[in-house]
Design a protein around this motif. Structure first.
Motif, PDB file in Angstrom:
ATOM      1  N   ILE A  92       0.972  -0.713  -0.154  1.00 27.40           N
ATOM      2  CA  ILE A  92       0.040  -0.586  -0.085  1.00 27.40           C
ATOM      3  C   ILE A  92       0.870   1.267   0.165  1.00 27.40           C
ATOM      4  CG2 ILE A  92      -2.003   1.020   1.282  1.00 27.40           C
ATOM      5  CD1 ILE A  92      -2.437  -1.455   2.571  1.00 27.40           C
ATOM      6  N   LEU A  93       1.993   0.850   0.690  1.00 26.95           N
ATOM      7  CA  LEU A  93       3.175   2.360   0.610  1.00 26.95           C
ATOM      8  C   LEU A  93       3.770   2.262  -0.717  1.00 26.95           C
ATOM      9  CD1 LEU A  93       4.793   4.479   2.732  1.00 26.95           C
ATOM     10  CD2 LEU A  93       6.719   2.864   2.895  1.00 26.95           C
ATOM     11  N   THR A  94       3.903   1.297  -1.531  1.00 25.61           N
ATOM     12  CA  THR A  94       4.145   1.553  -2.955  1.00 25.61           C
ATOM     13  C   THR A  94       3.115   2.537  -3.957  1.00 25.61           C
ATOM     14  OG1 THR A  94       5.948  -0.376  -2.121  1.00 25.61           O
ATOM     15  CG2 THR A  94       5.600   0.188  -4.745  1.00 25.61           C
ATOM     16  N   GLN A  95       2.123   1.295  -3.826  1.00 28.45           N
ATOM     17  CA  GLN A  95       1.232   2.499  -4.880  1.00 28.45           C
ATOM     18  C   GLN A  95       0.785   3.439  -4.122  1.00 28.45           C
ATOM     19  OE1 GLN A  95      -2.946   1.788  -4.070  1.00 28.45           O
ATOM     20  NE2 GLN A  95      -3.547   0.927  -5.703  1.00 28.45           N
ATOM     21  N   PHE A  99       1.535   6.438  -6.911  1.00 28.46           N
ATOM     22  CA  PHE A  99       0.190   6.852  -7.739  1.00 28.46           C
ATOM     23  C   PHE A  99       0.530   8.269  -7.589  1.00 28.46           C
ATOM     24  CE2 PHE A  99      -2.706   4.027  -8.297  1.00 28.46           C
ATOM     25  CZ  PHE A  99      -3.810   4.111  -9.174  1.00 28.46           C
ATOM     26  N   ILE A 100       1.447   8.962  -6.417  1.00 29.02           N
ATOM     27  CA  ILE A 100       1.152  10.502  -6.882  1.00 29.02           C
ATOM     28  C   ILE A 100       1.648  11.310  -7.107  1.00 29.02           C
ATOM     29  CG2 ILE A 100       1.845  12.398  -4.539  1.00 29.02           C
ATOM     30  CD1 ILE A 100       1.382  10.558  -2.840  1.00 29.02           C
ATOM     31  N   THR A 101       2.880  10.977  -8.404  1.00 29.07           N
ATOM     32  CA  THR A 101       4.042  10.836  -9.510  1.00 29.07           C
ATOM     33  C   THR A 101       3.219  11.396 -10.189  1.00 29.07           C
ATOM     34  OG1 THR A 101       4.154   8.643 -10.232  1.00 29.07           O
ATOM     35  CG2 THR A 101       5.734   9.033  -8.595  1.00 29.07           C
ATOM     36  N   MET A 102       1.844  11.072 -10.321  1.00 32.33           N
ATOM     37  CA  MET A 102       1.480  11.944 -11.606  1.00 32.33           C
ATOM     38  C   MET A 102       1.804  13.058 -11.526  1.00 32.33           C
ATOM     39  SD  MET A 102      -2.846  10.466 -11.571  1.00 32.33           S
ATOM     40  CE  MET A 102      -2.592   9.563 -10.520  1.00 32.33           C
ATOM     41  N   TYR A 103       1.520  13.907  -9.864  1.00 37.19           N
ATOM     42  CA  TYR A 103       0.327  15.330 -10.091  1.00 37.19           C
ATOM     43  C   TYR A 103       1.874  16.319 -10.333  1.00 37.19           C
ATOM     44  CZ  TYR A 103      -3.404  13.486  -7.259  1.00 37.19           C
ATOM     45  OH  TYR A 103      -5.001  12.863  -7.831  1.00 37.19           O
ATOM     46  N   THR A 104       3.531  15.078 -11.107  1.00 35.92           N
ATOM     47  CA  THR A 104       4.188  15.769 -11.416  1.00 35.92           C
ATOM     48  C   THR A 104       3.792  17.065 -12.675  1.00 35.92           C
ATOM     49  OG1 THR A 104       5.913  15.040  -9.586  1.00 35.92           O
ATOM     50  CG2 THR A 104       6.567  16.428 -12.250  1.00 35.92           C
ATOM     51  N   MET A 203      -3.742   7.952 -15.259  1.00 36.93           N
ATOM     52  CA  MET A 203      -4.067   6.243 -14.943  1.00 36.93           C
ATOM     53  C   MET A 203      -4.415   5.188 -16.065  1.00 36.93           C
ATOM     54  SD  MET A 203      -5.600   7.704 -12.022  1.00 36.93           S
ATOM     55  CE  MET A 203      -6.220   8.525 -10.911  1.00 36.93           C
ATOM     56  N   MET A 204      -4.142   5.759 -16.631  1.00 36.64           N
ATOM     57  CA  MET A 204      -4.260   4.858 -17.474  1.00 36.64           C
ATOM     58  C   MET A 204      -2.906   3.766 -17.227  1.00 36.64           C
ATOM     59  SD  MET A 204      -4.948   4.427 -22.074  1.00 36.64           S
ATOM     60  CE  MET A 204      -2.948   5.236 -22.214  1.00 36.64           C
ATOM     61  N   VAL A 205      -1.845   4.566 -17.717  1.00 43.00           N
ATOM     62  CA  VAL A 205      -0.092   4.014 -17.252  1.00 43.00           C
ATOM     63  C   VAL A 205      -0.354   3.100 -15.547  1.00 43.00           C
ATOM     64  CG1 VAL A 205       2.047   3.711 -16.969  1.00 43.00           C
ATOM     65  CG2 VAL A 205       0.708   4.807 -19.261  1.00 43.00           C
ATOM     66  N   LEU A 206      -0.714   3.487 -15.142  1.00 46.95           N
ATOM     67  CA  LEU A 206      -0.656   3.196 -13.107  1.00 46.95           C
ATOM     68  C   LEU A 206      -1.661   3.020 -12.799  1.00 46.95           C
ATOM     69  CD1 LEU A 206       0.373   6.903 -11.920  1.00 46.95           C
ATOM     70  CD2 LEU A 206       2.083   4.903 -12.795  1.00 46.95           C
ATOM     71  N   PHE A 207      -2.974   2.661 -13.478  1.00 50.19           N
ATOM     72  CA  PHE A 207      -3.686   1.449 -12.221  1.00 50.19           C
ATOM     73  C   PHE A 207      -3.409  -0.083 -12.943  1.00 50.19           C
ATOM     74  CE2 PHE A 207      -7.765   2.334 -10.021  1.00 50.19           C
ATOM     75  CZ  PHE A 207      -7.571   3.941 -10.487  1.00 50.19           C
ATOM     76  N   PRO A 208      -3.222  -0.386 -14.278  1.00 45.29           N
ATOM     77  CA  PRO A 208      -2.631  -1.490 -13.975  1.00 45.29           C
ATOM     78  C   PRO A 208      -1.094  -2.227 -13.673  1.00 45.29           C
ATOM     79  CG  PRO A 208      -2.526  -0.644 -16.358  1.00 45.29           C
ATOM     80  CD  PRO A 208      -3.318   0.341 -15.442  1.00 45.29           C
ATOM     81  N   LEU A 209       0.044  -0.852 -13.796  1.00 47.60           N
ATOM     82  CA  LEU A 209       0.853  -1.603 -13.100  1.00 47.60           C
ATOM     83  C   LEU A 209       0.907  -1.431 -11.512  1.00 47.60           C
ATOM     84  CD1 LEU A 209       3.290   1.221 -14.916  1.00 47.60           C
ATOM     85  CD2 LEU A 209       2.865  -1.299 -14.900  1.00 47.60           C
TER      86      LEU A 209
END
Length: 281
Positions: A92-95, A99-104, A203-209
């Motif tokens: 959960i920590l990793t996820q 996920f937060i990296t997208m805000y960059t 989202m399209m990249v991070l959700f499956p990963l």
């Protein structure tokens, strides 16, 4: 002849007025790369002061993720929430941090849309300082999200076998990887037309990963065809490296691969992001 004489006599007075308007002190030294990057990093943090809603992704979301996945899936997967928490919290920590990296990318795209981007590019500072500063500011946000996940986890019963040192090392590995991954989202932010487009691509990249990984369940419990993908998923590699450190069974191979992957991602995507930044019109 008289006109030229008048102009020459007025020149000293004109020069004096210009000097008075601009100031007679010495010209300040140009900011070096580190100081300008830190300044832009501080700007990224100051934006939170004026838009406190930006803290939701690093405070409320980590809390919701931790509570929701523990109490919804814990009993079904491990038979008890406590046992599942011991396995899932590093994931959960990793996820959460990944996920937060997208805000960059979302932030840089918003600056472009508002016109702030062009103003910053015209400043006499190191050209890359805006991007590097944004990444430094976001790295502190990743750290805050990590603290939130760990705090909630400890409150509801998580106890890291690796102790404080294992947790600190796991967070450091996460920050290194997410710093490198953020270069990819800078490219998306520089190329996408709108912030919504940045969010959609991310989202399209991070959700499956993140979901098709070892974050929430062991790969060996999955179908063979799915396990094959999970085993090569970089998020799985990152998750297992962090889990090993927090469980006091560190895997040097996983940690080394994560660091090599982080360096490779930075080496590939950082020059592309800088080139797009310099040629952006």
């Amino acid at each position: 002849m008289s006109i030229q004489t008048t102009r020459s006599e007025d020149a000293p007075a004109l020069d004096a007025s210009v000097i008075a308007a601009l100031g007679s002190g010495e010209r300040p030294r140009p900011a070096h790369a580190l100081s300008s990057s830190l300044t832009f990093g501080w700007r990224a943090l100051l934006k939170i002061k004026h838009v406190p809603e930006q803290l939701f992704d690093v405070t409320m979301f980590p809390i919701l993720f931790t509570l929701m996945f523990t109490y919804v899936f814990g009993g079904a997967i491990s038979g008890s929430t406590g046992e599942y928490l011991q396995y899932a919290l590093p994931g959960i920590l990793t996820q959460t941090v990944v996920f937060i990296t997208m805000y960059t990318g979302l932030t840089i795209n918003t600056d472009i849309e508002k016109g702030v981007f062009d103003r910053f590019r015209s400043l006499p500072v190191w050209r890359a300082s805006l991007l590097v500063g944004a990444l430094l500011g976001d790295t502190l946000r990743y750290l805050l999200a990590s603290v939130m996940v760990l705090t909630v986890g400890i409150i509801i019963g998580y106890r890291p076998p690796g102790g404080v040192l294992g947790v600190v090392l796991a967070v450091l590995v996460l920050l290194v990887f997410c710093f490198s991954l953020s270069w990819l989202w800078l490219i998306v932010g520089l190329k996408a037309r709108t912030p919504n487009a940045v969010m959609g691509v991310s989202m399209m990249v991070l959700f499956p990963l993140t979901f098709v990984s070892s974050v929430f369940a062991p790969p060996e419990t999955m179908p063979d065809w799915l396990e094959a993908f999970v085993d090569v998923n970089p998020v799985t590699l990152l998750c297992e490296a962090a889990r090993g450190l927090m469980d006091d069974v560190p895997d040097g191979g996983d940690i080394t691969l994560v660091l090599i992957l982080s360096a490779a991602v930075t080496a590939v995507f950082a020059p592309i992001a800088l080139r797009l930044y310099n040629t952006k019109s």
